[in-house]
Motif scaffolding. Structure first.
Motif, PDB file in Angstrom:
ATOM      1  N   SER A 248       0.862  -1.201   0.002  1.00 53.89           N
ATOM      2  CA  SER A 248      -0.134  -0.182  -0.004  1.00 53.89           C
ATOM      3  C   SER A 248       0.926   1.204  -0.028  1.00 53.89           C
ATOM      4  CB  SER A 248      -0.995   0.093   1.184  1.00 53.89           C
ATOM      5  OG  SER A 248      -0.216   0.023   2.403  1.00 53.89           O
ATOM      6  N   VAL A 249       2.100   1.103  -0.159  1.00 53.02           N
ATOM      7  CA  VAL A 249       3.058   2.278   0.032  1.00 53.02           C
ATOM      8  C   VAL A 249       3.410   2.773  -1.286  1.00 53.02           C
ATOM      9  CG1 VAL A 249       5.456   3.066   0.941  1.00 53.02           C
ATOM     10  CG2 VAL A 249       4.005   1.441   2.405  1.00 53.02           C
ATOM     11  N   PRO A 250       3.186   4.085  -1.663  1.00 50.45           N
ATOM     12  CA  PRO A 250       3.414   4.407  -2.915  1.00 50.45           C
ATOM     13  C   PRO A 250       5.010   4.966  -3.012  1.00 50.45           C
ATOM     14  CG  PRO A 250       2.391   6.200  -1.916  1.00 50.45           C
ATOM     15  CD  PRO A 250       2.481   5.110  -0.846  1.00 50.45           C
ATOM     16  N   TYR A 251       5.440   5.191  -4.186  1.00 49.29           N
ATOM     17  CA  TYR A 251       6.812   5.758  -4.452  1.00 49.29           C
ATOM     18  C   TYR A 251       6.626   7.012  -4.309  1.00 49.29           C
ATOM     19  CZ  TYR A 251       7.826   1.218  -6.817  1.00 49.29           C
ATOM     20  OH  TYR A 251       8.198  -0.156  -7.280  1.00 49.29           O
ATOM     21  N   PRO A 252       7.732   7.756  -3.792  1.00 44.90           N
ATOM     22  CA  PRO A 252       7.908   9.027  -3.894  1.00 44.90           C
ATOM     23  C   PRO A 252       8.202   9.734  -5.311  1.00 44.90           C
ATOM     24  CG  PRO A 252       9.920   8.271  -3.107  1.00 44.90           C
ATOM     25  CD  PRO A 252       8.975   6.888  -3.273  1.00 44.90           C
ATOM     26  N   PHE A 253       8.030   8.953  -6.234  1.00 44.35           N
ATOM     27  CA  PHE A 253       8.335   9.387  -7.682  1.00 44.35           C
ATOM     28  C   PHE A 253       7.612   8.351  -8.630  1.00 44.35           C
ATOM     29  CE2 PHE A 253      11.838   6.783  -6.238  1.00 44.35           C
ATOM     30  CZ  PHE A 253      11.899   5.696  -7.030  1.00 44.35           C
ATOM     31  N   GLN A 254       7.546   8.522  -9.947  1.00 48.38           N
ATOM     32  CA  GLN A 254       6.897   7.694 -10.855  1.00 48.38           C
ATOM     33  C   GLN A 254       7.296   6.304 -10.591  1.00 48.38           C
ATOM     34  OE1 GLN A 254       6.660   9.219 -14.822  1.00 48.38           O
ATOM     35  NE2 GLN A 254       5.688   7.501 -15.639  1.00 48.38           N
ATOM     36  N   LYS A 255       6.553   5.220 -10.778  1.00 50.64           N
ATOM     37  CA  LYS A 255       6.901   3.700 -10.426  1.00 50.64           C
ATOM     38  C   LYS A 255       7.935   3.510 -11.764  1.00 50.64           C
ATOM     39  CE  LYS A 255       5.127  -0.741  -9.920  1.00 50.64           C
ATOM     40  NZ  LYS A 255       3.800  -1.438  -9.810  1.00 50.64           N
ATOM     41  N   PRO A 256       9.084   3.101 -11.603  1.00 47.13           N
ATOM     42  CA  PRO A 256       9.863   2.485 -12.687  1.00 47.13           C
ATOM     43  C   PRO A 256       9.507   1.439 -13.582  1.00 47.13           C
ATOM     44  CG  PRO A 256      10.847   1.936 -10.736  1.00 47.13           C
ATOM     45  CD  PRO A 256       9.726   2.585 -10.375  1.00 47.13           C
ATOM     46  N   PHE A 257       9.669   1.182 -14.655  1.00 45.77           N
ATOM     47  CA  PHE A 257       9.315   0.174 -15.366  1.00 45.77           C
ATOM     48  C   PHE A 257       9.945  -1.336 -15.078  1.00 45.77           C
ATOM     49  CE2 PHE A 257      10.423  -2.694 -19.376  1.00 45.77           C
ATOM     50  CZ  PHE A 257       9.316  -2.964 -19.608  1.00 45.77           C
ATOM     51  N   LYS A 258      11.262  -0.991 -14.459  1.00 40.07           N
ATOM     52  CA  LYS A 258      11.965  -2.441 -13.907  1.00 40.07           C
ATOM     53  C   LYS A 258      13.108  -1.750 -13.251  1.00 40.07           C
ATOM     54  CE  LYS A 258      13.494  -6.837 -15.907  1.00 40.07           C
ATOM     55  NZ  LYS A 258      13.938  -7.453 -17.197  1.00 40.07           N
ATOM     56  N   GLU A 259      13.587  -2.913 -12.520  1.00 39.77           N
ATOM     57  CA  GLU A 259      14.854  -2.465 -11.563  1.00 39.77           C
ATOM     58  C   GLU A 259      16.166  -3.481 -11.884  1.00 39.77           C
ATOM     59  OE1 GLU A 259      14.722  -4.355  -7.462  1.00 39.77           O
ATOM     60  OE2 GLU A 259      13.522  -2.890  -7.581  1.00 39.77           O
ATOM     61  N   HIS A 260      17.244  -2.807 -11.426  1.00 39.26           N
ATOM     62  CA  HIS A 260      18.312  -3.628 -11.471  1.00 39.26           C
ATOM     63  C   HIS A 260      19.127  -3.332 -10.452  1.00 39.26           C
ATOM     64  CE1 HIS A 260      17.983  -5.082 -15.688  1.00 39.26           C
ATOM     65  NE2 HIS A 260      17.430  -4.002 -16.201  1.00 39.26           N
ATOM     66  N   THR A 261      19.982  -4.509  -9.911  1.00 34.80           N
ATOM     67  CA  THR A 261      20.784  -4.344  -8.749  1.00 34.80           C
ATOM     68  C   THR A 261      22.253  -4.402  -9.428  1.00 34.80           C
ATOM     69  OG1 THR A 261      19.393  -5.279  -7.260  1.00 34.80           O
ATOM     70  CG2 THR A 261      21.887  -5.155  -6.434  1.00 34.80           C
ATOM     71  N   ILE A 262      23.095  -3.340  -9.246  1.00 39.38           N
ATOM     72  CA  ILE A 262      24.445  -3.469  -9.681  1.00 39.38           C
ATOM     73  C   ILE A 262      25.325  -3.007  -8.252  1.00 39.38           C
ATOM     74  CG2 ILE A 262      26.058  -1.903 -10.839  1.00 39.38           C
ATOM     75  CD1 ILE A 262      23.684  -0.855 -12.362  1.00 39.38           C
ATOM     76  N   LEU A 263      26.188  -4.363  -8.311  1.00 39.53           N
ATOM     77  CA  LEU A 263      27.250  -4.604  -7.146  1.00 39.53           C
ATOM     78  C   LEU A 263      28.499  -4.127  -7.599  1.00 39.53           C
ATOM     79  CD1 LEU A 263      25.957  -8.024  -5.772  1.00 39.53           C
ATOM     80  CD2 LEU A 263      26.414  -5.990  -4.234  1.00 39.53           C
TER      81      LEU A 263
END
Length: 537
Positions: free
Chosen positions: A158-173
């Motif tokens: 139920s918690v919204p993003y503080p910005f427009q929801k991204p299309f997808k995400e990637h983690t970069i280590l």
């Protein structure tokens, strides 16, 4: 990258996107169970094969994922050979506050003894009121070089993003090992090194879509610049940052570059950048990537520019009143060295021994769990006299002694500070010029803090400007080279917490101290009893 996405990049708070959980068992909607086997494996990179320590035979390690307020259970089994030099193991969930679960914090001989070969220990904690990008890593010797992985805490549905929801995400280590044969991006060095043309991490993106990139600097002793086409960020070891990337360039292949930021003088380090590939969907498979330009390795202005842009997007609760004022100097020391002692490495200037300190106290690592000694009221293992300010006051940056003949000796000790539950604390970290000045990444366990100010030179209360309206909320701060940084936080987590430089070499030399937060008035403000399977020293 558009100007709007750059603005979001610099002004992001932690942000999240729900993905399918992988490599995880579920016992309920709010509990995530993992089994971590500490084991060695042979890994080939740069035409060299080396034996490394890993979790479940993966490098980098698998992702721990959960939602805000979930319970996470990680059973760690040490399966490394008993005769191997890596005799102990424990896990640290970097950035997780461990509210009322200090026993599971993880640093060696601070909150627990190492998990010996053939033994196990179960970490059981709740990510209470936390969400964002974190990571887990070993907290024993230099094992963090290969034992690390992402820890992603998503928001409640139920918690919204503080910005427009991204299309997808990637983690970069991002991972430079010690000493750095190569920098790596998600375990791959890229084509700039010998015998590495095919060791390239590639990320495919769809044109006109916006992506959330979770950046994690899991490096050991090197701060890094990272650039996407023409824009860049800087992360010190232990820092994470979430950025938005908008795919608004011409279809093709682009480079993600990672290179060093080294503020100290006369230090040898790896200059070659790691490169990953950012390929637009529809680009020719063999298309040549557009190069990415990084700042020069000692570009302090580029670092300051990134810090200047960081602000909190969410509502902040910065303590306006302060109960405890601390002034902590950080720097390198050269101690007198006994050349006849085989354990002393007399490799500093004038055959001295290199050390590091806070308020000129070089931390001595004990051989017992300090938290256990504190809980059981055992005497003789540590003292409660860490100074709240340095013994001497002088021009810390420009007038510091820089030769063993001019008293660069640090006192040794296993010292801690004690605070009442709920204390509002302000710390001024002052970089010193003893031997050299450099940017130090200072990390606090058990708490996050507001970075209310920073600057160059010596801290001056009369001229320093604080941001109490929308300061960034962090757990690791790079104290500027030859400068200072100010933080505030509320000590509301009972237990014993490590404060240290996140350069492993500096921590090894003694740039650490401990905070003890006393119990409050109720059970939910008090340190619970230790778990039954707590490892023994």
């Amino acid at each position: 990258m558009t100007s709007s996405s750059v603005s979001s990049l610099l002004r992001l708070s932690f942000c999240l996107f729900i993905l399918q959980l992988m490599n995880i068992s579920r016992c309920s909607a709010a509990t995530r169970i993992y089994q971590f086997k500490v084991q060695t494996m042979r890994l080939t990179r740069l035409c060299q094969t080396k034996e490394i320590v890993t979790i479940n035979g993966k490098f980098p390690g698998l992702a721990i994922t959960a939602q805000e307020d979930d319970n996470i259970v990680v059973n760690v089994i040490n399966m490394t050979p008993i005769m191997q030099q890596f005799i102990g193991k424990h896990l640290y969930m970097h950035g997780i506050k461990q509210k009322l679960s200090c026993w599971y914090d993880g640093p060696s001989y601070i909150t627990q003894c190492p998990i010996q070969s053939g033994q196990s220990f179960t970490y059981n904690f709740t990510v209470a009121r936390q969400k964002g990008t974190f990571f887990w890593h070993a907290h024993f010797s230099w094992l963090r070089a290969t034992v690390y992985g992402p820890l992603i805490v998503y928001p409640k549905a139920s918690v919204p993003y503080p910005f427009q929801k991204p299309f997808k995400e990637h983690t970069i280590l991002l991972g430079p090992p010690p000493p750095a044969d190569a920098f790596t991006i998600n375990g791959q060095p890229g084509p700039n090194y010998n015998c590495s043309s095919k060791d390239v991490y590639e990320m495919e993106i769809v044109p006109r879509k916006t992506y959330l990139l979770r950046l994690i600097n899991a490096g050991i002793n090197m701060e890094i610049h990272q650039t996407f086409t023409t824009e860049r960020v800087m992360l010190v070891p232990g820092q994470t940052m979430n950025v938005l990337l908008t795919a608004d360039q011409a279809t093709g292949r682009y480079s993600i570059a990672m290179g060093p930021y080294e503020s100290a003088k006369n230090v040898k380090f790896q200059h070659t950048s790691a490169i990953a590939s950012l390929r637009y969907f529809g680009a020719f498979p063999n298309s040549v990537a557009s190069p990415a330009k990084l700042p020069v390795f000692n570009d302090n202005i580029a670092v300051k520019t990134v810090m200047d842009g960081l602000r909190s997007l969410n509502t902040v609760d910065v303590p306006k009143d302060v109960d405890a004022h601390l002034f902590i100097t950080i720097g390198i020391n050269v101690n007198k060295c006994n050349s006849e002692d085989p354990n002393n490495k007399c490799q500093g200037p004038r055959k001295g021994r290199l050390a590091a300190s806070m308020n000129n106290i070089s931390f001595v690592e004990p051989k017992v769990s300090i938290l256990e000694a504190y809980y059981k009221k055992l005497e003789g293992y540590f003292t409660l006299d860490f100074p709240t300010a340095p013994e001497k006051s002088y021009d810390f940056v420009n007038g510091a002694p820089n030769d063993i003949a001019n008293d660069t000796q640090a006192a040794n000790g296993t010292r801690a500070m004690v605070f009442e539950y709920g204390s509002r604390i302000q710390i001024i970290f002052q970089n010193t010029g003893t031997l050299t000045t450099e940017n130090h990444p200072i990390h606090l366990h058990g708490h996050s803090f507001y970075v209310i100010g920073y600057g160059t030179g010596n801290y001056d209360q009369q001229t320093a400007r604080f941001n109490l309206e929308d300061p960034p909320y962090l757990n690791t701060i790079g104290v500027p080279v030859g400068g200072w940084a100010a933080i505030r936080f509320v000590a509301d987590n009972p237990g014993l917490w490590l404060l240290h430089c996140h350069f492993d070499i500096h921590q090894t030399w003694g740039m650490s101290t401990m905070f003890i937060v006393k119990n409050g008035k109720t059970v939910v403000e008090s340190l619970p009893q230790p778990p039954a399977d707590l490892p023994k020293c």
